[in-house]
Design a protein around this motif. Structure first.
Motif, mmCIF file in Angstrom:
data_model
loop_
_atom_site.group_PDB
_atom_site.id
_atom_site.type_symbol
_atom_site.label_atom_id
_atom_site.label_comp_id
_atom_site.label_asym_id
_atom_site.label_seq_id
_atom_site.Cartn_x
_atom_site.Cartn_y
_atom_site.Cartn_z
ATOM 1 N N SER A 22 -1.155 35.170 12.507
ATOM 2 C CA SER A 22 -0.529 34.838 11.221
ATOM 3 C C SER A 22 -0.016 33.401 11.241
ATOM 4 O O SER A 22 -0.111 32.694 10.243
ATOM 5 N N HIS A 23 0.513 32.970 12.382
ATOM 6 C CA HIS A 23 0.866 31.566 12.562
ATOM 7 C C HIS A 23 1.136 31.334 14.038
ATOM 8 O O HIS A 23 1.429 32.269 14.780
ATOM 9 N N ALA A 24 1.004 30.079 14.442
ATOM 10 C CA ALA A 24 1.378 29.690 15.804
ATOM 11 C C ALA A 24 2.526 28.714 15.691
ATOM 12 O O ALA A 24 2.677 28.021 14.673
ATOM 13 N N SER A 25 3.359 28.677 16.741
ATOM 14 C CA SER A 25 4.561 27.849 16.659
ATOM 15 C C SER A 25 4.947 27.269 18.012
ATOM 16 O O SER A 25 4.591 27.810 19.069
ATOM 17 N N HIS A 26 5.666 26.143 17.944
ATOM 18 C CA HIS A 26 6.408 25.638 19.086
ATOM 19 C C HIS A 26 7.871 25.888 18.763
ATOM 20 O O HIS A 26 8.379 25.399 17.749
ATOM 21 N N CYS A 27 8.552 26.646 19.615
ATOM 22 C CA CYS A 27 9.961 26.931 19.387
ATOM 23 C C CYS A 27 10.801 26.156 20.402
ATOM 24 O O CYS A 27 10.653 26.344 21.609
ATOM 25 N N HIS A 36 11.086 28.981 29.521
ATOM 26 C CA HIS A 36 9.805 28.358 29.852
ATOM 27 C C HIS A 36 9.975 27.186 30.813
ATOM 28 O O HIS A 36 8.983 26.710 31.375
ATOM 29 N N GLY A 37 11.220 26.706 30.965
ATOM 30 C CA GLY A 37 11.434 25.527 31.801
ATOM 31 C C GLY A 37 10.710 24.330 31.227
ATOM 32 O O GLY A 37 10.216 23.463 31.964
ATOM 33 N N ALA A 38 10.664 24.273 29.907
ATOM 34 C CA ALA A 38 9.825 23.277 29.225
ATOM 35 C C ALA A 38 10.469 22.927 27.891
ATOM 36 O O ALA A 38 11.507 23.479 27.528
ATOM 37 N N ALA A 39 9.860 22.019 27.175
ATOM 38 C CA ALA A 39 10.419 21.556 25.911
ATOM 39 C C ALA A 39 10.421 22.644 24.850
ATOM 40 O O ALA A 39 11.241 22.634 23.932
ATOM 41 N N ALA A 40 9.502 23.582 24.963
ATOM 42 C CA ALA A 40 9.354 24.594 23.922
ATOM 43 C C ALA A 40 8.682 25.841 24.479
ATOM 44 O O ALA A 40 8.040 25.798 25.536
ATOM 45 N N GLY A 41 8.841 26.907 23.749
ATOM 46 C CA GLY A 41 8.000 28.073 23.941
ATOM 47 C C GLY A 41 6.940 28.016 22.854
ATOM 48 O O GLY A 41 7.263 27.777 21.693
ATOM 49 N N SER A 42 5.681 28.183 23.223
ATOM 50 C CA SER A 42 4.586 28.075 22.255
ATOM 51 C C SER A 42 3.926 29.435 22.107
ATOM 52 O O SER A 42 3.525 30.043 23.102
ATOM 53 N N TYR A 43 3.820 29.867 20.866
ATOM 54 C CA TYR A 43 3.427 31.252 20.613
ATOM 55 C C TYR A 43 2.431 31.399 19.479
ATOM 56 O O TYR A 43 2.422 30.598 18.544
ATOM 57 N N ALA A 44 1.638 32.454 19.567
ATOM 58 C CA ALA A 44 0.805 32.897 18.450
ATOM 59 C C ALA A 44 1.348 34.247 17.996
ATOM 60 O O ALA A 44 1.504 35.171 18.802
#
Ligand code: ZN
Ligand code: ZN
Length: 123
Positions: A22-27, A36-44
């Protein structure tokens, strides 16, 4: 291909998810950054009815990160597999980085950009 497939870092967990996304995102929320130990969590975001753990379900631990938030990861390798909300059990957000082959769709949304870290490279 009418589905997405993915696996964790150690390969113990394998899953599939039916399209469409339905959408993908960087949170960029601070919880995603921590997990995530990262700038964002990226999801579909996909329908939970079409999501299935094909292998290694016993390896998945769900961390309760808020009243409604559940974050599933592989307890062997630590790879984050999904995020879901108990408020919308019909949807599940699977991590873009665990998809194989690489996710080819667009990322339509950026969430919690107020928490976006200053150390991200600027385009
Ligand atoms: Zn693993
Ligand atoms: Zn987040």
């Amino acid at each position: 291909m009418n589905q997405l497939q993915g696996s964790c870092l150690c390969g113990g967990v394998r899953y599939r998810a039916a399209l469409p996304v339905s959408h993908a995102s960087h949170c960029y929320c601070t919880m995603c950054q921590k997990q995530h130990g990262a700038a964002a969590g990226s999801y579909a975001n996909v329908a939970s009815a079409g999501f299935a753990i094909e292998q290694g379900a016993h390896l998945i631990t769900e961390y309760v990160s808020s009243d409604e938030g559940r974050r599933g990861f592989c307890r062997e390798c630590g790879a984050n597999i999904f995020w879901r909300s108990t408020r919308s059990p019909d949807r599940i957000a699977i991590t873009l980085g665990t998809l194989e082959p690489e996710y080819a769709g667009p990322v339509q949304r950026e969430l919690h950009t107020d928490a976006k870290p200053a150390w991200l490279p600027h385009a």
